[in-house]
Design a protein around this motif. Sequence first.
Motif, PDB file in Angstrom:
ATOM      1  N   LEU A 326       0.856  -1.155  -0.220  1.00  0.00           N
ATOM      2  CA  LEU A 326      -0.133   0.037   0.124  1.00  0.00           C
ATOM      3  C   LEU A 326       0.815   1.412   0.032  1.00  0.00           C
ATOM      4  CD1 LEU A 326      -3.049  -0.712   2.437  1.00  0.00           C
ATOM      5  CD2 LEU A 326      -2.872  -0.304  -0.434  1.00  0.00           C
ATOM      6  N   ARG A 327       1.938   1.114   0.623  1.00  0.00           N
ATOM      7  CA  ARG A 327       2.856   2.534   0.829  1.00  0.00           C
ATOM      8  C   ARG A 327       3.134   2.928  -0.686  1.00  0.00           C
ATOM      9  NH1 ARG A 327       5.899   3.529   5.119  1.00  0.00           N
ATOM     10  NH2 ARG A 327       5.676   1.436   6.023  1.00  0.00           N
ATOM     11  N   VAL A 328       3.517   1.873  -1.563  1.00  0.00           N
ATOM     12  CA  VAL A 328       3.932   2.049  -2.818  1.00  0.00           C
ATOM     13  C   VAL A 328       2.700   2.453  -3.771  1.00  0.00           C
ATOM     14  CG1 VAL A 328       5.060   0.950  -4.863  1.00  0.00           C
ATOM     15  CG2 VAL A 328       5.751   0.353  -2.394  1.00  0.00           C
ATOM     16  N   ILE A 329       1.396   1.664  -3.478  1.00  0.00           N
ATOM     17  CA  ILE A 329       0.401   1.765  -4.378  1.00  0.00           C
ATOM     18  C   ILE A 329      -0.311   3.299  -4.224  1.00  0.00           C
ATOM     19  CG2 ILE A 329      -2.165   1.149  -4.934  1.00  0.00           C
ATOM     20  CD1 ILE A 329      -0.827  -1.732  -3.919  1.00  0.00           C
ATOM     21  N   ILE A 330      -0.541   3.824  -2.915  1.00  0.00           N
ATOM     22  CA  ILE A 330      -1.591   4.869  -2.536  1.00  0.00           C
ATOM     23  C   ILE A 330      -0.803   6.386  -3.464  1.00  0.00           C
ATOM     24  CG2 ILE A 330      -2.243   6.375  -0.760  1.00  0.00           C
ATOM     25  CD1 ILE A 330      -3.042   3.786   0.571  1.00  0.00           C
ATOM     26  N   PRO A 331       0.506   6.648  -3.292  1.00  0.00           N
ATOM     27  CA  PRO A 331       0.547   7.804  -3.979  1.00  0.00           C
ATOM     28  C   PRO A 331       0.185   7.828  -5.511  1.00  0.00           C
ATOM     29  CG  PRO A 331       2.289   7.148  -2.596  1.00  0.00           C
ATOM     30  CD  PRO A 331       1.615   6.105  -2.511  1.00  0.00           C
ATOM     31  N   TYR A 381     -10.967  23.641 -11.041  1.00  0.00           N
ATOM     32  CA  TYR A 381     -10.265  22.612 -11.224  1.00  0.00           C
ATOM     33  C   TYR A 381      -8.727  22.369 -10.308  1.00  0.00           C
ATOM     34  CZ  TYR A 381     -13.430  20.503 -14.331  1.00  0.00           C
ATOM     35  OH  TYR A 381     -14.509  19.746 -14.975  1.00  0.00           O
ATOM     36  N   LEU A 382      -8.390  23.978 -10.453  1.00  0.00           N
ATOM     37  CA  LEU A 382      -7.023  23.900  -9.791  1.00  0.00           C
ATOM     38  C   LEU A 382      -7.146  23.631  -8.045  1.00  0.00           C
ATOM     39  CD1 LEU A 382      -4.186  24.957 -10.737  1.00  0.00           C
ATOM     40  CD2 LEU A 382      -4.781  27.022 -10.017  1.00  0.00           C
ATOM     41  N   THR A 383      -8.382  24.310  -7.540  1.00  0.00           N
ATOM     42  CA  THR A 383      -8.582  24.153  -6.284  1.00  0.00           C
ATOM     43  C   THR A 383      -8.505  22.666  -6.052  1.00  0.00           C
ATOM     44  OG1 THR A 383      -9.889  26.212  -6.518  1.00  0.00           O
ATOM     45  CG2 THR A 383      -9.844  25.144  -4.285  1.00  0.00           C
ATOM     46  N   ILE A 384      -9.454  22.125  -6.745  1.00  0.00           N
ATOM     47  CA  ILE A 384      -9.473  20.526  -6.495  1.00  0.00           C
ATOM     48  C   ILE A 384      -8.079  19.651  -6.345  1.00  0.00           C
ATOM     49  CG2 ILE A 384     -10.502  18.316  -7.382  1.00  0.00           C
ATOM     50  CD1 ILE A 384     -13.162  19.570  -7.943  1.00  0.00           C
ATOM     51  N   SER A 385      -7.338  20.261  -7.539  1.00  0.00           N
ATOM     52  CA  SER A 385      -6.093  19.363  -7.576  1.00  0.00           C
ATOM     53  C   SER A 385      -5.085  19.850  -6.465  1.00  0.00           C
ATOM     54  CB  SER A 385      -5.387  19.867  -8.901  1.00  0.00           C
ATOM     55  OG  SER A 385      -6.081  19.750 -10.140  1.00  0.00           O
ATOM     56  N   LEU A 386      -5.291  21.107  -6.126  1.00  0.00           N
ATOM     57  CA  LEU A 386      -4.313  21.463  -4.847  1.00  0.00           C
ATOM     58  C   LEU A 386      -4.686  20.812  -3.677  1.00  0.00           C
ATOM     59  CD1 LEU A 386      -3.486  25.191  -5.811  1.00  0.00           C
ATOM     60  CD2 LEU A 386      -2.301  23.207  -6.286  1.00  0.00           C
ATOM     61  N   ALA A 387      -6.112  20.616  -3.488  1.00  0.00           N
ATOM     62  CA  ALA A 387      -6.460  20.000  -2.322  1.00  0.00           C
ATOM     63  C   ALA A 387      -6.147  18.456  -2.165  1.00  0.00           C
ATOM     64  CB  ALA A 387      -7.945  20.187  -2.358  1.00  0.00           C
ATOM     65  N   ILE A 388      -6.283  17.681  -3.426  1.00  0.00           N
ATOM     66  CA  ILE A 388      -5.832  16.480  -3.603  1.00  0.00           C
ATOM     67  C   ILE A 388      -4.155  16.224  -3.123  1.00  0.00           C
ATOM     68  CG2 ILE A 388      -5.931  14.321  -4.622  1.00  0.00           C
ATOM     69  CD1 ILE A 388      -8.278  15.185  -6.255  1.00  0.00           C
ATOM     70  N   SER A 389      -3.567  17.321  -3.891  1.00  0.00           N
ATOM     71  CA  SER A 389      -2.160  17.159  -3.778  1.00  0.00           C
ATOM     72  C   SER A 389      -1.966  17.319  -2.086  1.00  0.00           C
ATOM     73  CB  SER A 389      -1.307  18.171  -4.531  1.00  0.00           C
ATOM     74  OG  SER A 389      -1.757  18.266  -5.811  1.00  0.00           O
ATOM     75  N   ALA A 390      -2.582  18.237  -1.593  1.00  0.00           N
ATOM     76  CA  ALA A 390      -2.313  18.576  -0.074  1.00  0.00           C
ATOM     77  C   ALA A 390      -2.355  17.231   0.662  1.00  0.00           C
ATOM     78  CB  ALA A 390      -3.129  19.805   0.320  1.00  0.00           C
ATOM     79  N   VAL A 391      -3.646  16.787   0.613  1.00  0.00           N
ATOM     80  CA  VAL A 391      -3.838  15.553   1.127  1.00  0.00           C
ATOM     81  C   VAL A 391      -2.900  14.318   0.934  1.00  0.00           C
ATOM     82  CG1 VAL A 391      -5.414  13.428   1.266  1.00  0.00           C
ATOM     83  CG2 VAL A 391      -6.240  15.662   0.916  1.00  0.00           C
ATOM     84  N   MET A 392      -2.192  14.199  -0.504  1.00  0.00           N
ATOM     85  CA  MET A 392      -1.155  13.344  -0.811  1.00  0.00           C
ATOM     86  C   MET A 392       0.015  13.560   0.020  1.00  0.00           C
ATOM     87  SD  MET A 392      -0.322  11.788  -4.338  1.00  0.00           S
ATOM     88  CE  MET A 392       0.485  13.060  -5.163  1.00  0.00           C
ATOM     89  N   ASN A 393       0.343  14.954   0.269  1.00  0.00           N
ATOM     90  CA  ASN A 393       1.640  15.149   0.935  1.00  0.00           C
ATOM     91  C   ASN A 393       1.516  14.755   2.316  1.00  0.00           C
ATOM     92  OD1 ASN A 393       3.146  16.425  -1.176  1.00  0.00           O
ATOM     93  ND2 ASN A 393       2.286  18.443  -1.049  1.00  0.00           N
ATOM     94  N   VAL A 394       0.440  15.123   2.813  1.00  0.00           N
ATOM     95  CA  VAL A 394       0.175  14.564   4.380  1.00  0.00           C
ATOM     96  C   VAL A 394       0.173  13.239   4.271  1.00  0.00           C
ATOM     97  CG1 VAL A 394      -1.741  14.481   6.043  1.00  0.00           C
ATOM     98  CG2 VAL A 394      -1.248  16.651   4.801  1.00  0.00           C
ATOM     99  N   TYR A 395      -0.391  12.328   3.412  1.00  0.00           N
ATOM    100  CA  TYR A 395      -0.253  10.917   3.553  1.00  0.00           C
ATOM    101  C   TYR A 395       1.261  10.573   3.394  1.00  0.00           C
ATOM    102  CZ  TYR A 395      -0.550   6.161   2.230  1.00  0.00           C
ATOM    103  OH  TYR A 395      -0.242   5.042   2.072  1.00  0.00           O
ATOM    104  N   ASN A 397       3.913  12.078   4.207  1.00  0.00           N
ATOM    105  CA  ASN A 397       4.829  12.199   5.247  1.00  0.00           C
ATOM    106  C   ASN A 397       4.495  11.343   6.137  1.00  0.00           C
ATOM    107  OD1 ASN A 397       6.200  14.346   4.118  1.00  0.00           O
ATOM    108  ND2 ASN A 397       4.725  16.204   4.762  1.00  0.00           N
ATOM    109  N   SER A 398       3.210  11.114   6.581  1.00  0.00           N
ATOM    110  CA  SER A 398       2.668  10.283   7.675  1.00  0.00           C
ATOM    111  C   SER A 398       3.173   8.848   7.413  1.00  0.00           C
ATOM    112  CB  SER A 398       1.232  10.275   7.878  1.00  0.00           C
ATOM    113  OG  SER A 398       0.719   9.614   6.866  1.00  0.00           O
ATOM    114  N   MET A 399       3.526   8.462   6.314  1.00  0.00           N
ATOM    115  CA  MET A 399       3.712   7.125   5.972  1.00  0.00           C
ATOM    116  C   MET A 399       5.102   6.873   5.467  1.00  0.00           C
ATOM    117  SD  MET A 399       1.437   4.959   5.949  1.00  0.00           S
ATOM    118  CE  MET A 399       1.501   3.456   4.961  1.00  0.00           C
ATOM    119  N   LYS A 400       6.096   8.067   5.666  1.00  0.00           N
ATOM    120  CA  LYS A 400       7.549   7.981   5.365  1.00  0.00           C
ATOM    121  C   LYS A 400       8.058   6.682   6.283  1.00  0.00           C
ATOM    122  CE  LYS A 400       9.541  12.032   4.037  1.00  0.00           C
ATOM    123  NZ  LYS A 400       9.897  13.093   4.376  1.00  0.00           N
ATOM    124  N   LEU A 401       8.969   6.074   5.839  1.00  0.00           N
ATOM    125  CA  LEU A 401       9.688   5.023   6.543  1.00  0.00           C
ATOM    126  C   LEU A 401      10.240   5.561   7.768  1.00  0.00           C
ATOM    127  CD1 LEU A 401      11.008   2.341   4.235  1.00  0.00           C
ATOM    128  CD2 LEU A 401       9.231   2.286   6.086  1.00  0.00           C
TER     129      LEU A 401
END
Lengths: 404, 429, 339
Positions: A326-331, A381-395, A397-401
């Motif tokens: 999952l660590r590899v799949i989710i991003p 669309y930009l707002t949505i993209s940036l929001a999703i990117s932000a979520v991804m960054n948070v994820y 960081n939290s999943m970093k080994l």
Amino acid sequence: MTTMTDPPKASFQLSMLIYDTRYRSYTFQFIALALLIALMAFLGVNLVKNLAEQGQNISYSFLGEPAGYDINQRPIEYDSQSSHMRAALVGMINTLIVAFLGCITATIFGVTAGILRLSPNWLVRKLMAIYVEAFRNVPVLIWILIIFTIMTAVLPAPNAFRGENPASSMFLDAAAFTNRGVYIPSPIWGSGSLVVVLTFLASVFGVFYYRRYATKLLYDTGRLLPMGWPSLAILVLPTLIIFFALGQPISLDYPALKGFNFQGGLHIRGSLIALWFALAIYTGAFIAENVRAGIQAVSKGQTEAAASLGLRPKRIMNLVILPQALRVIIPPLISQYLNLTKNSSLAIAVGYMDLTGTLGGITLNQTGRAIEAVLLLMLFYLTISLAISAVMNVYNNSMKLKER
Amino acid sequence: MSREQLGFVRTEMLPESPPPLAATGLVKWLRENLFSSPANSLLTVVSVLVVYQIVTSAAPWFFNGIWDSPSLTACREILGGKVGGCFAVLTERWNQLLFGFKYPSDLYWRPGLAFVLLFVAAAPLLFGKIFPRKMLIFTGLYPFIAFWLIWGGPVSTPVFALLGVLFGAFVYSKMVKTSAGIAVIVSFIAALVFWIASGYLSGPFANVMALEAIPSRDMGGFMINLMLGVICVSLSIPLGILLALGRQSSMPIIKWICVVFIEFIRGVPLITLLFVANVVLAYFLPPGTNFDLILRVIIMITMFSSAYIAEVIRGGLAALPRGQYEAGDSLGLDYAQSMQLIILPQALKISIPGIVNVAVGLFKDTTLVSVISMFDIVGMIRGPILSSSEWNGVYWELFGFAVVLFFITCYGISQYSQWLERQLRTDHR
Amino acid sequence: MKKTVFLGALTLAGLAAGAAAAGTLDDVKARGKLNCGVTTGLVGFAAPDANGVWEGFDVGVCRAVAAAVLGDATAVEFVPTTGKTRFTALASGEIDLLARNTTWTFSRDTDLKFDFVGVNYYDGQGFMVPKALGVTSAKDLNGATVCIQTGTTTELNLADFFRKNNMEYEPVPIETNAEGQQQYLAGACDTYTTDASGLASTRAAFENPTDHVILPEIISKEPLGPLVRHGDNEWGDIARWTLNALIAAEEMGITSANVAELGAAAGGSPEVNRILGTEGNLGEMIGLDAQWAMRAIAAGGNYGELFEKNIGEKTPIGLARGLNAQWTEGGILYTPPFR
């Protein structure tokens, strides 16, 4: 003996801006900034000149004016007298609806296909490879059009359901597949239905709690409680009991042929289905590849280690492989969601009224406010993209080994 | 104990008996691959049923197909109620599907030739080990030849364009000693000046080796998809490299310009950028300017793909060990040299699969231009062909044709990229 | 603009064009071609034939203007536009004239800053239904699914019509006429609505046109006409009077057959003489030569001829003249005098 010193500080000369690497970066940045400003000024001046020549201006007041057109899929109240702003809002919600449905379905398709591509079954493996390659290598627009054509040209018209001996009949007398979309029963919320819903939600929590308790008990004492049937019972029984005790407050509204169309029930339009499934199948093919790559990224030694501990294949998958994969799949999965959301703007090809269809389509046409409408469209669309990117960054960081 | 007392003593080895039937040959393969467990057997049976269904419904449609008839009605008459495809629409309209409905039919050889030459030009790039390096000269010339072939007009146009590029390259080689960055800027300006000057010179050459000029509005069909794909990808790779380097740069202003550009472009769908090309861009150009729609679309798609390619290359740059950068510095190479000689060759190699993915995605996305009333292959199908009274209602044959064309191209490219990945693998061979 | 080096064109265009923004007439003459915006394909009004040559009623207007200005009816570059792109294309100068079934409305004339130069077809919005549906009046359409082209005035009229009559409907938005036709034929909508002329033209392309009827109600006024950018009055005048010349020619009995003969020398009718340039200096006033109208009429015939050839009763489209007859014959076509 001398200590190391800085090179002698020469007095600053103009030529150093070019020849001295210490200052050269300032020159470059200055040039870049100047070019950027010049470009902006050039575009801005042209815009002002063009607008002046055509006697137009930039104004967002059109958003408050009555839209004048109707929209078929209205998740919120809307009629032709509502404002353009309201129409845009309807479009936004429609975009989010198709993106949400698409993401869930694409994940199901993708994960299934990705796991089946690694199945020991040769035939299934090959079939899934064909699915992935066929859908990845053909434009999504063509798939949308093909599924839309199936929806409109192959399915029967509501007329075919009419008469004594109809050419088509409803599925289980409850759902009708017509070329204007699919009609399925929709629930009618009677009085007391809230209690039923709350009970159901409570049972869902109950199931979680029970399973956690059972796992804890297993780890603590080694006692194995049955998992399957109690979960099911907790999930279903209380709700059913309350449902019947309250005298069946929730009933179903069946679609029925009345006038030109089916009335009642839930109408899922052909355009939504075409867009939804085409996006899901197309994106699913990409997700399948991500899932496969993720699983294969877990080294074979992990599987073998787990097997040597005596775990069964299903447990190896659930307890060892998937958590690591999952660590590899989710991003990449999240960026596929992003792509799907952006691709949903192709709704315009099948007349699904998403934001591109309302704000970027009809509103733009009727008011002629091209710059304003396209700008708002991009911002959304930009707002949505940036929001999703932000979520991804948070994820991420939290999943970093966390290595020591 | 004598031998007589024993009932039987084997004196010679038994011949090897064949492995049991279930562990050999076809049966073994079937057992292992199709029926290894009850669940698997079920899956196999279901799959076989699905495949059977598809084949039995598609095969008669394909084999009963009519390849020669003037219209759908005539075709249905010939079929006489049997299941069958009306592939006649392809034989009758193939030229529209490939070249659009306005490209003069006696000039089809020009884009055809350009297409064939594309392979010649691409070969040394794609298969560098097989083809001689000298062929790269032709690759460099190809854009100008292809432009001349497809758009036509006097030969002076591409020749001057080429000379401008050479002039720019010459200036660059003279300036590069001072500073690569400045050399790039100056050589670009030099080329620009050359082109503008040559615009005034081109008058006398207007009829020298002039091919009949074809306005880009007359082009259509699959040709447009191919053209947009090839042009935009090749333009966006250098742009993408610059953007990626800019994003990694230590100069804050340049870095932020690149970041904002890349994130903005990646955050919006291509279709909105095409709307910009179609309905908004005109407002931002000097009054009276008039670009071809194709040119506007090329600009927007190039911007779009360069942002994606920049991100791929940034990934490649980030994947390089820090030591490589430090090695470059310690050798005393300046920024341009260390990029050119050490960093980029490695980073680009890592990025190739990603770039190919972007290229394939972009090529597929060129079908979106049909939404802004350009007649690419999807536009041709949805517009002129399906609305003509002869072929109203022929869906599967046409969509199938488009699917096959795109599949062959994209699958081919991705297979190539996988092959290349194996070739370039320098670790454990 | 002179054709320059491909990449150079990018910059040159920016530099050169900023300097000179001459009148449209000069631009067209310098270019040697008229850029004319038309539909992406509506049989009878504007559609490419099998060889890619554009034909139709609106195309005829483009050709007449080209003939008047450039002396060559074939010197037209037809630019297909959709409902979305047509106004931007005109505003940005990509096209010089938009002859594309565009309804003359207040806001388009004023807010969008265009000039309608006249009306070449008086139309109204109608409904087409399959005969088998058994509907005889638009008032029976309560609850129907309606295919509607987006970005047109018909969309707004439709909403008004159903609201006024307290009826429900389900709109199915489509981009082009071709799609509307496919959806309607597939039965994805009960009725297709657009201008009555467009319906007739669409129906003509059907396999069995007689299976479909156009309902009697006309729910709106749709004066369709060519338009130009606001502000360039010289160019607007040329387009306006070319159209008027075609209409007047029918009234005066000038046809493509006799125009050469009538224009050779001054004849008995002073107005005919003025139109054809054998008397007076109308051509000079409009910035063209004396034979401008003669060429425009010779290009495709007068208004009546264009009508009969492209959309008249003898064609598959089969439209009656109706409102579009000359005022002398009960219609409302009435040109100001050529004087």
